[in-house]
Design a protein around this motif. Structure first.
Motif, PDB file in Angstrom:
ATOM      1  N   GLN A  29       0.825  -1.204   0.000  1.00  0.00           N
ATOM      2  CA  GLN A  29       0.000   0.000   0.000  1.00  0.00           C
ATOM      3  C   GLN A  29       0.861   1.257   0.000  1.00  0.00           C
ATOM      4  OE1 GLN A  29      -2.387  -0.648   3.477  1.00  0.00           O
ATOM      5  NE2 GLN A  29      -3.725  -2.149   2.482  1.00  0.00           N
ATOM      6  N   ASN A  30       1.988   1.209   0.720  1.00  0.00           N
ATOM      7  CA  ASN A  30       2.871   2.368   0.796  1.00  0.00           C
ATOM      8  C   ASN A  30       3.779   2.504  -0.427  1.00  0.00           C
ATOM      9  OD1 ASN A  30       1.825   2.927   3.315  1.00  0.00           O
ATOM     10  ND2 ASN A  30       3.472   1.892   4.425  1.00  0.00           N
ATOM     11  N   ALA A  31       3.843   1.447  -1.251  1.00  0.00           N
ATOM     12  CA  ALA A  31       4.760   1.465  -2.392  1.00  0.00           C
ATOM     13  C   ALA A  31       4.377   2.511  -3.420  1.00  0.00           C
ATOM     14  CB  ALA A  31       4.796   0.081  -3.048  1.00  0.00           C
ATOM     15  N   ALA A  32       3.093   2.830  -3.533  1.00  0.00           N
ATOM     16  CA  ALA A  32       2.652   3.781  -4.553  1.00  0.00           C
ATOM     17  C   ALA A  32       3.335   5.131  -4.379  1.00  0.00           C
ATOM     18  CB  ALA A  32       1.137   3.938  -4.499  1.00  0.00           C
ATOM     19  N   ARG A  33       3.430   5.612  -3.145  1.00  0.00           N
ATOM     20  CA  ARG A  33       4.060   6.915  -2.906  1.00  0.00           C
ATOM     21  C   ARG A  33       5.554   6.864  -3.255  1.00  0.00           C
ATOM     22  NH1 ARG A  33       7.103   8.865   1.028  1.00  0.00           N
ATOM     23  NH2 ARG A  33       6.791   7.001   2.300  1.00  0.00           N
ATOM     24  N   THR A  34       6.220   5.790  -2.819  1.00  0.00           N
ATOM     25  CA  THR A  34       7.653   5.664  -3.103  1.00  0.00           C
ATOM     26  C   THR A  34       7.911   5.579  -4.601  1.00  0.00           C
ATOM     27  OG1 THR A  34       7.938   4.483  -1.009  1.00  0.00           O
ATOM     28  CG2 THR A  34       9.710   4.292  -2.614  1.00  0.00           C
ATOM     29  N   LEU A  35       7.077   4.812  -5.297  1.00  0.00           N
ATOM     30  CA  LEU A  35       7.240   4.691  -6.748  1.00  0.00           C
ATOM     31  C   LEU A  35       6.994   6.021  -7.452  1.00  0.00           C
ATOM     32  CD1 LEU A  35       5.560   1.240  -7.453  1.00  0.00           C
ATOM     33  CD2 LEU A  35       7.939   1.838  -7.881  1.00  0.00           C
TER      34      LEU A  35
END
Length: 378
Positions: free
Chosen positions: A158-164
């Motif tokens: 779920q948090n990967a979207a921001r990092t990507l």
């Protein structure tokens, strides 16, 4: 120095990600740190004396971080699927285990000590229960760990979207700044100045790569300065000019039955292509049916032909150091949704672009694998 630091960081964290093969969450978190450090390197590149070198390292650090993030998310998705399957298969066992544990925890102590067979039966039951309790507790602990891992993996994804998003924005900015820095560069030595009229005549009058390569000496204004460069000690150890995987070897036929002298490397869209060694740019631009081509001359009578690029950097006649960007691959950079949707299949479909690499010694092509290392994925 900044470029070398960025590359060292990328390699260090990438190796850390590889070491975390059994821990998908750790791998993805290491990839996130790579992207954060690439962002720092981008800000530091503003003040670097050699901005081209600094920005090259930054772009490569971003590429490594995004590749590691894709891999970490893929393994996280696979691991979550495995755990979900295991938990579904153990639903009956889990329900029974929870029931037994709840019974043990809620039953009042006096009742636990009573037994129809009297004190001896009670003692035997107590011994049996004492033997069972650690095993039940171990099973409960294992179940708890599995459930906690599922929660961790879901939170990570779920948090990967921001990092990507930050990584994709950063690499786009770094590529744009790199293109501008290369356009502004004026400090490279030159072996010759290209004559555009002669170049256009040669391009239009040749029908094969061999014919074009043989006529390269005709495109200069005046004489081409002699070179004593010698990279024979690097034979077999040159890095591939782009992060990618070997798709087709020299002489290996494709689906249409066509075999070529060079190798084909599958890359991700917009991947950076860099010179594997110090070399003279003998030609850059469109050629035949090969798309945009860059021809490098590391030493006399040795040419490295790179074709399939969308953008090409530099100018014919320039002598460039090893690792200097010479272009970008084509294609559209993947959006976040596409990356997240394909991270779980491991199909490699994100490597949609292909770079053709041909090496020519004298007037003849040779197997590029005699010069390049091709046993490692990028």
């Amino acid at each position: 120095m900044i470029r070398h630091a960025a590359l060292f960081l990328a390699l260090t964290l990438w190796s850390g990600t590889a070491r975390a093969e059994s821990d998908p969450a750790e791998a993805a978190q290491a990839a996130a740190r790579m992207l954060e450090e690439a962002s720092v390197a981008l800000s530091e590149a503003e003040s670097a004396r050699d901005r081209v070198r600094a920005l090259t390292g930054t772009v490569q650090a971003y590429e490594a971080g995004l590749a590691a993030m894709r891999d970490g998310l893929r393994r996280a998705s696979v691991r979550e699927g495995q755990l979900a399957t295991e938990l579904r298969a153990r639903e009956g066992e889990v329900a029974q285990l929870l029931g037994v544990l709840q019974t043990i925890e809620t039953a009042p102590p006096p009742v636990l000590m009573l037994h129809p067979s009297g004190p001896l039966g009670a003692a035997r039951s107590a011994m049996t229960l004492a033997e069972m309790t650690p095993a039940l507790q171990a099973r409960a602990n294992a179940l708890g760990r599995d459930l906690n891992e599922v929660r961790t993996l879901r939170t990570l994804q779920q948090n990967a979207a921001r990092t990507l998003q930050e990584g994709l924005t950063g690499i786009q900015q770094a590529r744009a700044e790199l293109s501008q820095a290369i356009a502004n560069r004026t400090d490279l030595p030159r072996r010759f100045t290209e004559d555009p009229v002669r170049t256009a005549i040669l391009v239009s009058s040749t029908e094969t790569l061999q014919g074009f390569a043989s006529g390269l000496s005709e495109i200069a204004e005046g004489e081409i300065a002699a070179s004593s460069a010698d990279i024979s000690d690097l034979k077999g150890s040159l890095p591939l000019p782009v992060q990618g995987v070997l798709l087709r070897r020299s002489g290996q036929a494709d689906a249409a039955g066509i075999a070529r002298s060079g190798i084909i490397v599958a890359t991700r869209p917009r991947a950076l292509v860099a010179s594997p060694t110090a070399a003279t740019i003998r030609y850059r631009g469109p050629l035949l049916d090969l798309g945009n081509v860059v021809i490098l001359e590391p030493q006399p009578d040795l040419l490295i032909v790179l074709s399939g690029l969308q953008e090409v950097y530099g100018a014919a006649g320039e002598v460039i150091p090893a690792g200097t960007p010479v272009g970008l691959m084509g294609g559209a950079a993947q959006e976040i949704g596409a990356i997240l949707s394909t991270s779980g299949d491991g199909s490699g479909t994100e490597r949609s672009e292909t770079l053709y690499i041909e090496v020519r010694e004298g007037d003849s092509p040779v197997d590029p694998e005699t010069w390049f290392q091709t046993d490692k994925d990028g």
